[in-house]
Design an enzyme around this catalytic site. Structure first.
Site, PDB file in Angstrom:
ATOM      1  N   ARG A 309     -35.596 -16.154  28.895  1.00  0.00           N
ATOM      2  CA  ARG A 309     -34.555 -15.446  28.172  1.00  0.00           C
ATOM      3  C   ARG A 309     -35.141 -14.739  26.941  1.00  0.00           C
ATOM      4  O   ARG A 309     -34.714 -13.645  26.602  1.00  0.00           O
ATOM      5  CB  ARG A 309     -33.408 -16.388  27.784  1.00  0.00           C
ATOM      6  N   GLU A 721     -22.524 -17.796  23.849  1.00  0.00           N
ATOM      7  CA  GLU A 721     -23.789 -17.581  23.149  1.00  0.00           C
ATOM      8  C   GLU A 721     -23.941 -16.254  22.416  1.00  0.00           C
ATOM      9  O   GLU A 721     -24.499 -16.217  21.316  1.00  0.00           O
ATOM     10  CB  GLU A 721     -24.946 -17.712  24.148  1.00  0.00           C
TER      11      GLU A 721
END
Lengths: 783, 503
Positions: A309, A721
């Site tokens: 990520r 998130e």
């Protein structure tokens, strides 16, 4: 129950104090309590264990060590490098070495304190760059490349290089880690765990006990917070409780005290990174390179997926034509760092935003303009080859610019700064482009089990774990809409490996997306059966008006009413359910969802790893008190892309909560390890998270107009998130104020990219310490 | 035997007096709405309401409710009190929801829920307290000891706004206010029953022979000893109202404030007398720990635990306080009087023999020579920390002085976090003593700025900080000087020192 209470069923038990977390579970008379013996140095070989005094303390005391693990002493998910209890060596300060059981928690704690573990010290490394120099890696490095940035830099009018550091972050879920385990009939192990991933716990416990997964049942009720800390690492505590129950035959409750939790568990990964960024004379980005040294801790855990990520978000919300980004999972003798809301993305965003800040300084231009100029636009392709469709980066940024009148803000701040000697104000805007899906592709699935009971009430079970993000509320709304009933007849059940198997952890912001779709699918199946039955019932009773007999296409169920050809009928939901039951129609269904369209080629580092992206932008303003070296965050303005919100109150709550954690990580949450690798910020009095007074009063959140997003329920978007990234704007707002405070000296390009930006660092910076020069190359001939 | 009311009924227990209340409530009573989050008073998840009846100087009995962290509260301190847990609030409301709970639901202010009971109790205590402002600032102060990791506090703030709308104009008088809150189901009816049924406890002497441990409020003791032995029975000074006095002695020469060692920090700052004689001081209340902790912590405890960064120690050192020390088993014995700065011997080491306790603290209030202003002590307090509320200082400092006819007297600069003990910076103080302050002329302003710089430099030279989790020694040294400059800005606002110090 009155309607108000019905609507707020879950939250009502929270505020009434009747929600039962792990430590609140009833304890059978013979229940044993667990305590742990932790290592007291960073790396060592066990030479002897003296537990004589502990064993004689009380007849109920049992002390379990590696040799007592009946199955495979291993709970590592991605790699077999995590023993449940270490056999020969401990590898970080605070590692659990022994499991101590006794009839009460105070006895267990006392017994644990009487155990001494002797061992010789082994060399330890704590700095990821040092680990990299020694080639101490968890797994091989990864590089994503687009074009030839090395060559492109030669064509750049401006090239800036710098170093960026970001510290780890403690999750500080208010409920610490814990689990309860007992043996049930037939030798089955039953575990209630405070976990985001019941299947992860089930698998780890089964493996450690040498059982089939079918012999281990795990349920998660409601967590007192998770934030990623209970994604994989809850497996540890679940498996230890299960081990205790399995070996002793008695129920075991394990609930960590705060200090043990802080010392023994993983946190957000600290990173140390180098960047090189290049732009043409107008400020259009031409090339970007970065090397990310991730401090992975002692074991693999989720580090590779987290590094993924970071690499995927390496260019933030910006289009860069030529890119090379490399990540290194550096093995350090620290607790295994793990998932934490944002999952590697915040670290990546902080690097690119630092690079953008550095570039703006060097070019002497407004950082807001530089950021806007380089935003991703519709159809742009990421550096890993994913085309961005329905890209809203520019829309969000432009809306924020107009809504807050950024130019006027800049003028107001300049006026303030020239009018005030001691206080200086600053601002920063950070755009967000956040990919949604688990970066580990096989995890993008979910299951649901829906029962409609004879009285018409509905029970929905999914793999989603409720931990405060109110996923249960969203799923109830989705199921209600899918069935055509009111949400107040839907009960969303706790998460259990019994009802839905092979689940993935509730994480990566995907809980409502994936599980909502699975529930939607299951409800759709049941609804189809009910619609057919309704058509039959209504066909028998309603006269044929010359338009042919009523069939399923004519029927709809909405708000608990049955409609035929758009008109409400006298048939009620309850009557329809009773008729269906009488007709022996299955009122249960299992739903399954796997995100379509995802693929990724790990060799080529190309693909579409995300279902979609979430966009947004935030403006943060801050004031620094240059005398005292501290600051306040004055205001936050956010424009955020939520698609079509399923529940606005829930989504706003997620945005505000993520912002607080992002500001905390950027500014005051200082995870500090001592020279010997001991966590020194191991209490709430030494590790400070935002409190109510830290957060600005003035927070404005605007949701972008609804948009299309076909891979989720009702065009919604994941929310957990992405808003955490907005906290980074707090860092740059304070930095902006600091530069204003330093006058002309503050205008010289220099790097201070070392998060968190604590008052101590602010004071150091103002005193001329801390900041380091940037390495800059300006090609005059290209200007 | 400890007797008190638990929610709607009187109870008795023979559990040891030093048992942390959170364990008694959760384990013995099975009241699981009180959550254990940190066991060091830093999260507020274990907050409970404690009602206590005291006799006022007017001989009236006053019942007051405060929120306290049950992880730091000794069971024995509850003697004759009314303990209300979240379950007690639930049982007092018709649908099980008190208005504070309802406000939380309406604003979606509970996510994971673990912190929610603590917040509800803290805000309930805020509504019950007639002495605090019922505006947003007051609400935020009420929850400055409660952490929420989910909401980011936005929804909690909105819930507080609802409560301000709903209850902003309740009667200020204590008894009427409690009755109104019971009427509105904010507090349970047991509050009135308790008020009816109990009298303020009679003052009792320290009847304990050589107790092993003497505990003030417990807010430091239980951090260091979160899991005491089951039989732990300390002498609880907090439970001794006789040690909680705040008395002003005045004569022609000057005045002196006498403070009981177990005077709670919240009572100290709320005192009308204090506000009159040291009007500069109350503004610093919120810099000290949190509302929950101030309701429990005692002045004496903060001194005796000898933390190098004790905030009360820093303030009292600057005020040149003295301590009255007595052997607890012989209260009639002749007390020792010791200047506070001589009390600290080394890191966490104090001049206190076994069995001795600090009984009273004396703060001299020298009058200005002109006699124009009766109480003219000026004081400034500064603290460097990550958070403005509930944080332990990297460095703290106080500066107290009198200013009469333009002359500085009785100057004491203190600093904490810069050595093994809290310090009086004698040399820095001496630089100021006797100096003339003239804020009217440009030359005078410049002289004052020069003095500020000189005192700051002397302060930096006079300390020996170390590096630890709260800051490096370099930072601590530098910030000590900056805090001294900040004192000058606070104490002489009319001098416009900003211009001189920040050209």
């Amino acid at each position: 129950m009155n309607a108000f209470l019905q609507q707020h069923r879950d939250a009502a038990s929270n505020v009434q104090g009747t929600t039962r977390y792990i430590d609140d579970l009833p304890e059978p008379k013979d229940c044993l309590h667990a305590a742990l013996v932790l290592s007291t140095s960073a790396h060592g070989r066990i030479s002897s264990i003296d537990d004589q005094a502990a064993r004689t303390l009380d007849p109920s005391v049992r002390i379990l060590r590696a040799a007592d693990v009946p199955g495979v002493n291993q709970i590592g998910v991605s790699k077999a490098d995590e023993p449940l209890l270490p056999e020969n060596e401990w590898e970080y300060w605070g590692q659990p070495l022994l499991l101590v059981l006794a009839s009460s928690r105070s006895l267990a704690r006392k017994a644990a304190a009487l155990v001494t573990v002797q061992g010789g010290p082994l060399p330890a490394v704590f700095d990821p760059r040092e680990a990299a120099a020694r080639k101490e890696f968890i797994l091989p490095s990864r590089t994503i490349r687009k074009g030839e940035p090395e060559k492109a830099f030669a064509r750049c009018a401006y090239v800036v290089t710098g170093r960026v550091d970001s510290a780890g972050q403690e999750h500080l879920y208010l409920e610490t880690q814990g689990a309860y385990a007992e043996l049930r009939d037939g030798g089955k192990v039953f575990i209630i765990a405070s976990t985001q991933g019941p299947t992860v716990v089930q698998k780890a416990a089964a493996q450690a006990l040498g059982l089939c997964m079918s012999m281990v049942e795990v349920e998660a009720r409601r967590l007192g917070g998770g934030f990623g800390g209970k994604e994989d690492q809850a497996a540890y505590w679940g498996a230890l409780a299960a081990l205790g129950a399995f070996v002793t035959g008695k129920p075991v409750k394990l609930y960590l005290d705060r200090k043990t939790d802080m010392r023994a568990t993983g946190k957000r990964h600290p990173y140390s990174s180098d960047f090189r960024i290049g732009a043409d004379a107008s400020g259009t980005l031409l090339a970007f390179e970065a090397d990310y040294y991730q401090s992975s801790g002692v074991s693999c855990d989720l580090s590779p997926a987290i590094l993924s990520r970071t690499l995927f978000h390496a260019t933030g919300a910006y289009k860069v034509p030529q890119v090379r980004v490399s990540g290194y999972m550096c093995r350090t003798n620290l607790p295994s760092f793990t998932a934490f809301r944002g999952f590697g993305a915040p670290q990546g965003f902080f690097v690119i935003e630092s690079a953008m800040d550095a570039l703006a300084q060097v070019m002497g231009i407004d950082p807001v303009a530089l950021r806007f100029r380089n935003l991703y636009r519709e159809g742009d392709e990421t550096h890993f080859g994913m085309p961005l469709v329905r890209c809203r980066a520019e829309e969000a940024f432009a809306r924020l610019r107009d809504k807050t009148d950024l130019a006027a803000q800049r003028r107001t701040i300049a006026a303030f700064n020239s009018a005030h000697r001691r206080h200086k104000r600053g601002m920063a805007v950070i755009p967000v482009c956040f990919g949604i899906s688990f970066t580990k592709l096989p995890m993008n699935l979910a299951g649901a089990l829906v029962h409609v009971y004879q009285d018409g009430s509905v029970l929905v079970s999914t793999g989603a774990v409720e931990m405060g993000q109110q996923v249960a509320r969203k799923i109830a709304i989705i199921a209600a809409a899918a069935l055509g009933v009111n949400a107040d007849i839907i009960k969303v059940e706790r998460t259990s490996t019994l009802t839905v198997a092979n689940t993935v952890p509730t994480a990566a912001s995907t809980g409502a997306d994936l599980n909502g779709m699975a529930a939607y699918t299951a409800c759709g199946e049941i609804k189809a059966r009910l619609v057919a039955k309704a058509a039959q019932l209504l066909g028998e009773t309603m006269p044929d008006m010359g338009t042919g007999p009523i069939d399923s296409h004519d029927i709809d169920i909405r708000d608990g009413l049955i409609f035929a050809r758009g008109k409400a009928t006298s048939l009620t939901w309850k009557a329809l359910i009773a008729a269906a039951q009488d007709a022996r129609i299955d009122l249960s269904a299992h739903g399954f969802y796997a995100t379509p369209g995802l693929f990724y080629d790990m060799q080529k580092e190309r693909g579409t790893p995300f279902a979609y992206h979430v966009y947004g932008a935030a403006l943060v303003t801050a004031t620094v008190d240059t005398l005292r070296g501290d600051y306040t965050i004055d205001a936050v303005d956010i424009v955020h892309d939520i698609g079509r919100s399923i529940d606005t109150a829930v989504d706003i709550g997620q945005i505000e909560g993520a912002l607080a954690q992002g500001l905390g990580w950027s500014l005051i949450e200082e995870l500090k390890f001592g020279d010997e690798g001991r966590l020194v910020s191991d209490t709430l009095s030494t590790y400070k998270v935002p409190d109510a007074s830290f957060m600005p009063q003035d927070i404005s959140i605007e949701l972008l107009p609804e948009g299309i997003n076909p891979s989720t329920p009702f065009n919604s978007k994941a929310v957990g998130e992405p808003p955490l990234i907005y906290g980074i704007a707090g860092y740059f707002a304070v930095l902006d104020a600091l530069r204003a405070a330093c006058g002309a000296a503050g205008q010289r390009p220099q790097a201070l990219y070392d998060l968190p930006l604590t008052p101590e660092k602010v004071s150091d910076y103002l005193a001329g310490a801390r900041a380091t020069p940037l390495s800059v190359q300006v090609r005059k001939e290209l200007l | 035997m400890i007797e008190f009311w638990l929610n709607d009924r009187p109870i008795r227990t023979d559990r040891a007096s030093g048992t942390p209340l959170v364990d008694f409530v959760r384990q013995d009573q099975g009241l699981l709405g009180t959550k254990e989050g940190c066991r060091e008073g830093d999260c507020g998840a274990c907050a409970v309401l404690v009602g206590e009846k005291e006799t006022l100087p007017s001989a009236q009995a006053l019942l007051a409710y405060r929120a306290m962290p049950s992880c730091m509260l000794a069971l024995g301190a509850l003697q004759s009190c009314h303990l209300i847990t979240i379950e007690g609030l639930v049982s007092g409301a018709p649908d099980g929801l008190s208005p504070v709970m309802r406000a939380f639901l309406e604003e979606n202010a509970s996510q994971c829920g673990f912190c929610s009971p603590g917040f509800v109790l803290a805000l309930t205590a805020w509504l019950a307290n007639p002495q605090v402002p019922h505006d947003m600032a007051g609400a935020m102060t009420a929850i400055d000891g409660n952490l929420c990791r989910c909401t980011g506090y936005g929804a909690i703030r909105r819930a507080a706004a609802r409560l301000i709308d709903e209850f902003g104009s309740l009667p200020r008088e204590g008894k009427e206010r409690l009755a109104a809150l019971v009427q509105a189901h904010v507090l349970p009816p047991s509050v009135l029953m308790f008020d009816e049924a109990t009298k303020p406890p009679a003052a009792s002497p320290l009847d304990c022979l050589r107790p092993p441990v003497i505990v003030g409020g417990g807010t430091d003791f239980y951090v260091r000893t979160p899991y005491p032995e089951q039989e732990f029975s300390p002498l609880l000074l907090h439970a001794k109202p006789a040690y909680r006095g705040l008395v002003l002695h005045e004569d022609k020469e000057g005045a002196c404030l006498e403070l009981g060692a177990s005077l709670r920090v919240s009572d100290f700052f709320a005192s009308d007398t204090l506000r009159r004689v040291l009007p500069d001081l109350p503004q610093y209340e919120t810099a000290f720990a949190s509302t929950l902790i101030r309701n429990l912590a005692t002045l004496g405890g903060n001194i005796v635990n000898a933390s190098p960064v004790g905030d009360i120690s820093a303030i009292l050192l600057a005020l040149d306080a003295s301590l009255e020390i007595v052997p607890v088993a012989q209260e009639e014995a002749c007390p020792r009087i010791l200047p506070l700065h001589a009390f600290f011997l080394g890191y966490k080491k104090v001049d206190l023999a076994p069995g001795e306790a600090v009984r009273r603290i004396f703060v001299p209030l020298p009058q200005a020579a002109s006699h124009k202003a009766r109480h003219s002590v000026r004081i400034s307090f500064e603290k460097a920390a990550k958070r403005k509320t509930l944080d332990i200082a990297a460095v703290n400092s106080a500066l107290a002085c009198t200013l009469a006819d333009g002359v500085l007297r009785h100057v004491h600069v203190s600093a904490g976090g810069v050595a093994a003990t809290p310090l009086v910076l004698h040399r820095a103080s001496a630089l100021m003593e006797g100096k003339t302050v003239d804020t009217a002329s440009a030359a005078g302003k410049k002289a004052l700025a020069d003095l500020a710089r000189a005192v700051a430099a002397q302060a930096e030279a006079e300390i020996s900080p170390i590096s630890d989790v709260r800051g490096s020694k370099e930072y601590r040294r530098r910030i000590t000087g900056r805090l001294v400059l900040a004192h000058f800005l606070r104490l002489f606002p009319e001098a416009g020192l900003d211009e001189e110090l920040f050209p």
